[in-house]
Design a protein around this motif. Structure first.
Motif, short mmCIF file in Angstrom:
data_model
loop_
_atom_site.label_atom_id
_atom_site.label_comp_id
_atom_site.label_asym_id
_atom_site.label_seq_id
_atom_site.Cartn_x
_atom_site.Cartn_y
_atom_site.Cartn_z
N VAL A 38 0.83 -1.21 0.00
CA VAL A 38 0.00 0.00 0.00
C VAL A 38 0.86 1.26 0.00
N LEU A 39 1.96 1.24 0.72
CA LEU A 39 2.83 2.42 0.79
C LEU A 39 3.66 2.64 -0.46
N THR A 40 4.00 1.55 -1.16
CA THR A 40 4.90 1.66 -2.31
C THR A 40 4.19 2.16 -3.56
N VAL A 41 2.91 1.85 -3.71
CA VAL A 41 2.19 2.26 -4.92
C VAL A 41 2.23 3.77 -5.13
N PRO A 42 1.85 4.60 -4.15
CA PRO A 42 1.96 6.05 -4.37
C PRO A 42 3.40 6.54 -4.50
N LEU A 43 4.34 5.82 -3.90
CA LEU A 43 5.75 6.20 -4.03
C LEU A 43 6.20 6.05 -5.49
N LEU A 44 5.78 4.98 -6.14
CA LEU A 44 6.12 4.80 -7.56
C LEU A 44 5.50 5.91 -8.40
N ASP A 45 4.26 6.26 -8.10
CA ASP A 45 3.61 7.34 -8.84
C ASP A 45 4.34 8.66 -8.66
N LYS A 46 4.89 8.86 -7.47
CA LYS A 46 5.63 10.09 -7.22
C LYS A 46 6.84 10.20 -8.14
#
Length: 453
Positions: free
Chosen positions: A354-362
């Motif tokens: 859950v935490l990594t998905v928005p990090l990749l989008d960033k």
């Protein structure tokens, strides 16, 4: 008369000796019979173990092969409807390519024996797998082809990870060429370092029971490299704004998740590599239980985390990948942890997804199905936590294995992706991408009765 008395005396004296001799003969016969029975029992036990071990590989391999269907359904559900037929085609075809390449070079590179260079870093046994003598029991304790089949379905799993990440913006033939290199060389070399008795196994005592790093992180690093080099889908990012591109069929993605969950019992359970003793089958059973509980932890942790992050809204795709993240996390050591610890290990994996998905989008890294968080990130986590429950592993050895895999896979994958990009091209045209790869490359739409979106 005297002669008769003499014969009676000699007979009386010799009778006990004759009885003793006869008794010894019977005793010798009983001893020989006992030894023969023991030998027959040993041979029968050996044959039974041989059959049991072979069946473990074959049945485990069949279950893992079904994971190919799970990846196919998950990916087809998470891409847009205009690319679902393409994604299905890729998954069926990559399985065939993986089987061919693992036969031609992959298996003997993964298990090279003494044919290596640089302390086991580079296997050199470039030869197709011949199959061995099927008329005799192999000294390994299982049918040779059963092991080949079991190992082959593993390499197909690594290729499926790449397929989901780079979906919707890669042409079919360049992808299949990359798959051929991945399954013929990249994955087998990494596997040889541990399972083939190579550098990580002999020098660092690296431990990866069923492949959190060797399979999942290998596929994850190759996928990450491809996502960066190929770039994001058209329209995915506008400056700092992320444009959501929801999947076309969430129930299909849920089915794919359940199939993968089921397949993991063969993936981890059969990696015990033996089922001929009570101890072995007890271990297989414990692996099944721990594997299941890690997925349980991953699902529930992802559910709670999304509810907190998105103000009560539950993201179904995060929950699906939470299950996969939990399963990947326990794969490096599914036997040693308690069931409670297995839940914790899987739960951490679910949170990491859950935490990594928005990090990749960033960083504008477009991962269509969330394979990088589930397979790469959770693969690293699962590998690094092994020493907590397995005293035979060390944190230093695990870190070396993770780092070496990252460097090797990223370098070789970059060379291949860039070579494809600057020769035959990797991406379709913007017009084809907008139209959808079903119509542009396959010529057959997954849902022809519905309009493209």
């Amino acid at each position: 008369m005297g002669q008769m008395i003499g014969r009676w005396i000699r007979g009386a004296m010799l009778a006990p000796l004759a009885l003793l001799t006869a008794g010894m003969a019977f005793a010798q016969e009983d001893d020989v019979a006992a030894r023969l029975a023991a030998l027959e029992e040993t041979v029968a036990g050996s044959a039974s173990a041989y059959v049991d071990n072979s069946y473990l590989f074959l049945i485990g391999g069949l279950i893992v092969m079904f994971m190919a269907a799970g990846f196919c359904m998950l990916e087809a559900g998470l891409v847009r409807s205009k690319n679902a037929a393409m994604q299905s085609t890729k998954n069926v075809t990559l399985f065939a390519v993986a089987g061919l390449m693992f036969w031609l070079t992959g298996y003997n590179l993964a298990y090279p024996g003494d044919a290596t260079l640089f302390s086991g870093l580079l296997p050199t046994n470039f030869a197709f797998w011949s199959g061995g003598d099927v008329s005799l029991e192999s000294e390994s304790g299982y049918a040779p082809a059963s092991d080949w089949f079991f190992q082959m379905v593993f390499v197909a799993t690594a290729a499926s990870i790449v397929s989901g990440t780079v979906a919707e913006r890669v042409k079919l033939f360049p992808f299949l060429i990359f798959t051929a290199v991945l399954t013929a060389f990249i994955y087998p070399v990494v596997a040889s370092w541990e399972w083939g008795g190579g550098y990580l196994d002999s020098v660092w005592s690296f431990s990866d029971f069923a492949g959190s790093t060797l399979v999942h992180s290998t596929g994850g690093w190759a996928a990450l490299t491809g996502a960066i080099i190929i770039g994001a889908r058209k329209g995915k990012y506008f400056g700092s704004t992320v444009n959501p591109m929801p999947g076309s069929n969430i129930p299909l993605a849920a089915l794919g998740t359940f199939i993968l969950w089921f397949g993991w019992f063969g993936f981890n359970g059969a990696s015990q590599l033996a089922a001929g003793t009570a101890a072995d089958i007890n271990s297989v059973a414990q692996i099944f239980a721990n594997t299941n509980m890690a997925a349980v932890g991953g699902v529930l942790a992802a559910l709670v985390t999304t509810a907190i992050m998105y103000k009560g809204k539950i993201d179904a795709t995060m929950i699906f990948n939470g299950a996969i993240g939990g399963l990947v996390s326990i794969t490096a050591e599914p036997l040693a942890p308690s069931m409670g610890m297995s839940v914790v290990i899987g739960a951490v994996g679910g949170v990491l997804v859950v935490l990594t998905v928005p990090l990749l989008d960033k960083f504008k890294i477009d991962d269509v199905v969330g394979a990088i968080p589930a397979h790469l990130v959770c693969g690293i986590w699962g590998t690094m936590i092994v020493p907590l429950t397995n005293s035979g592993a060390s944190y230093a050895g695990q870190a070396v294995g993770v780092a070496l895999t990252a460097v090797f896979v990223v370098v070789i994958s970059s060379i291949v992706w860039l070579a494809l990009k600057f020769t035959m091209g990797v991406r379709p045209s913007e017009e084809d991408e907008e139209m959808g790869l079903d119509r542009a490359e396959i010529g057959l739409e997954a849902y022809p009765e519905f309009s493209n979106r």
